[in-house]
Design a protein around this motif. Structure first.
Motif, PDB file in Angstrom:
ATOM      1  N   ILE A   1      41.532  80.134   2.320  1.00 35.40           N
ATOM      2  CA  ILE A   1      42.401  81.217   2.789  1.00 35.40           C
ATOM      3  C   ILE A   1      41.929  82.552   2.246  1.00 35.40           C
ATOM      4  CG2 ILE A   1      44.452  79.789   3.066  1.00 35.40           C
ATOM      5  CD1 ILE A   1      45.362  80.754   0.350  1.00 35.40           C
TER       6      ILE A   1
ATOM      7  N   GLY B   1      54.304  77.963   1.466  1.00 32.38           N
ATOM      8  CA  GLY B   1      53.940  76.592   1.106  1.00 32.38           C
ATOM      9  C   GLY B   1      55.153  75.698   0.963  1.00 32.38           C
TER      10      GLY B   1
ATOM     11  N   HIS C   1      49.611  74.476  -5.244  1.00 34.30           N
ATOM     12  CA  HIS C   1      48.934  75.765  -5.197  1.00 34.30           C
ATOM     13  C   HIS C   1      49.350  76.566  -3.964  1.00 34.30           C
ATOM     14  CE1 HIS C   1      46.436  74.258  -8.449  1.00 34.30           C
ATOM     15  NE2 HIS C   1      46.227  73.176  -7.731  1.00 34.30           N
ATOM     16  N   SER C   2      50.518  76.252  -3.426  1.00 35.75           N
ATOM     17  CA  SER C   2      51.066  76.944  -2.248  1.00 35.75           C
ATOM     18  C   SER C   2      50.128  76.858  -1.049  1.00 35.75           C
ATOM     19  CB  SER C   2      51.362  78.418  -2.581  1.00 35.75           C
ATOM     20  OG  SER C   2      52.301  78.523  -3.615  1.00 35.75           O
ATOM     21  N   LEU C   3      49.328  75.804  -0.976  1.00 33.59           N
ATOM     22  CA  LEU C   3      48.389  75.635   0.133  1.00 33.59           C
ATOM     23  C   LEU C   3      48.876  74.618   1.153  1.00 33.59           C
ATOM     24  CD1 LEU C   3      44.961  75.620  -1.764  1.00 33.59           C
ATOM     25  CD2 LEU C   3      46.083  77.518  -0.583  1.00 33.59           C
TER      26      LEU C   3
ATOM     27  N   ARG D   1      49.740  80.660   7.534  1.00 35.88           N
ATOM     28  CA  ARG D   1      50.247  81.758   6.716  1.00 35.88           C
ATOM     29  C   ARG D   1      50.726  82.911   7.614  1.00 35.88           C
ATOM     30  NH1 ARG D   1      48.064  82.118   1.373  1.00 35.88           N
ATOM     31  NH2 ARG D   1      48.770  80.264   0.245  1.00 35.88           N
TER      32      ARG D   1
ATOM     33  N   TYR E   1      44.808  77.189   7.374  1.00 41.65           N
ATOM     34  CA  TYR E   1      45.786  77.849   6.507  1.00 41.65           C
ATOM     35  C   TYR E   1      46.098  79.270   6.947  1.00 41.65           C
ATOM     36  CZ  TYR E   1      45.282  74.043   3.134  1.00 41.65           C
ATOM     37  OH  TYR E   1      45.288  72.817   2.536  1.00 41.65           O
TER      38      TYR E   1
ATOM     39  N   SER F   1      48.154  69.692  -2.516  1.00 39.46           N
ATOM     40  CA  SER F   1      47.969  71.059  -2.038  1.00 39.46           C
ATOM     41  C   SER F   1      49.207  71.919  -2.255  1.00 39.46           C
ATOM     42  CB  SER F   1      47.600  71.066  -0.549  1.00 39.46           C
ATOM     43  OG  SER F   1      48.586  70.396   0.206  1.00 39.46           O
TER      44      SER F   1
ATOM     45  N   HIS G   1      53.738  83.867  -0.327  1.00 38.47           N
ATOM     46  CA  HIS G   1      52.883  82.732   0.020  1.00 38.47           C
ATOM     47  C   HIS G   1      53.426  81.436  -0.588  1.00 38.47           C
ATOM     48  CE1 HIS G   1      49.285  85.586   0.882  1.00 38.47           C
ATOM     49  NE2 HIS G   1      49.951  85.289   1.984  1.00 38.47           N
TER      50      HIS G   1
END
Length: 283
Positions: free
Chosen positions: A283, A16, A86-88, A103, A99, A83, A12
């Motif tokens: 997510i 991101g 935080h791998s968002l 993903r 998301y 974002s 993940h």
């Protein structure tokens, strides 16, 4: 560089990072030598990063870019959005999709297995005393344990969900679909499989592995990086072949299974989350 966290969290993180690169109009390359360390899931291999198992994200290499262009090295870089920490992060042009959509798309792209790895995994399964064959109407269950809920981490990330709770949902699924009498089960904890023997009204399928409730660092140290990936990818393969899914939303690995469900022709199939409602996060 790779985060060196759980496998799902690391993948993940790459998702991101790929979105950040796309938003900046740049190319994502993975540097496994930053800070003098290689990716633990490919430790001792060449290359010591995801390209050992998966098709490269790009044809360009770190060596090429380090000599030819200005580099932005995470986790901090010009133009970075909050974002991304935080791998968002997700590509701006597709933000309306959400998301989970990004993903799913990015995981399918990032985790395209190399030909040798596909053949290797097929050979491992064929060599089993009883090769795994997932039948129609099978129920996918991963019971997350190890450092996610135990004393390996400084603070546990979630409470352990007992197998009995998963199986209650499995019984509900079977009350609607009587053919759903097979469970594909995975877990780091051998106690889960000992408890599973009590459910004689279900056929329990799994990949043989050491289940000493080790975290990933301990597993890699004891059995090696390739064995870690062998077990993980076989489990991911068989989970995505199931028809119904019962998982925990608070696990990156379980969300990864869900992302492969969403992009693997099972978008409308039943997914039951035993914890971590969508209201807890995007997510």
């Amino acid at each position: 560089k790779m985060f060196q966290k759980g496998l799902g969290a690391d993948m993940h993180h790459v998702s991101g990072a790929l979105a950040s690169a796309m938003n900046l109009g740049r190319v994502l390359v993975i540097n496994s030598t930053l800070n003098g360390g290689d990716w633990k899931y490919a430790r001792g291999q060449k290359p010591p990063h995801p390209d050992f198992y998966f098709e490269p994200i790009t044809n360009c290499t770190w060596e090429h870019y380090s000599k030819s262009v200005k580099l932005y090295v995470g986790p901090e870089y010009p133009g970075m959005r909050p974002s991304a920490k935080h791998s968002l992060e997700m590509p701006k042009q597709w933000e309306r999709m959400g998301y989970t959509w990004w993903r799913g798309q990015s995981m399918r792209y990032i985790m395209r297995p190399n030909r040798w790895f596909v053949e290797y995994l097929a050979g491992v399964n064929d060599a089993l005393l009883e090769p795994v064959v997932v039948p129609p109407y099978a129920i996918s269950i991963h019971v997350r344990r190890s450092d996610k809920v135990g004393s390996f981490s400084k603070g546990k990330e979630m409470d352990a969900v007992p197998l009995a709770e998963y199986m209650e949902y499995a019984e509900l699924v079977r009350s609607i679909y009587p053919q759903a009498n097979t469970v594909y089960l995975s877990s780091e904890d051998g106690n889960v499989f000992r408890q599973a023997k009590e459910y004689t009204n279900f056929t329990i399928l799994s990949v043989p592995e050491d289940r000493a409730n080790l975290n990933h660092d301990q597993f890699v140290k004891r059995f090696g990086a390739v064995k870690m990936m062998e077990v993980s990818m076989l489990n991911l393969l068989f989970h995505q072949q199931c028809t119904f899914f019962i998982h925990t939303r608070k696990s990156n690995w379980c969300r990864l299974i869900d992302e492969f469900r969403l992009t693997g022709g099972r978008y409308n199939n039943l997914m039951v989350w035993v914890n971590g409602a969508p209201a807890n996060g995007p997510i």
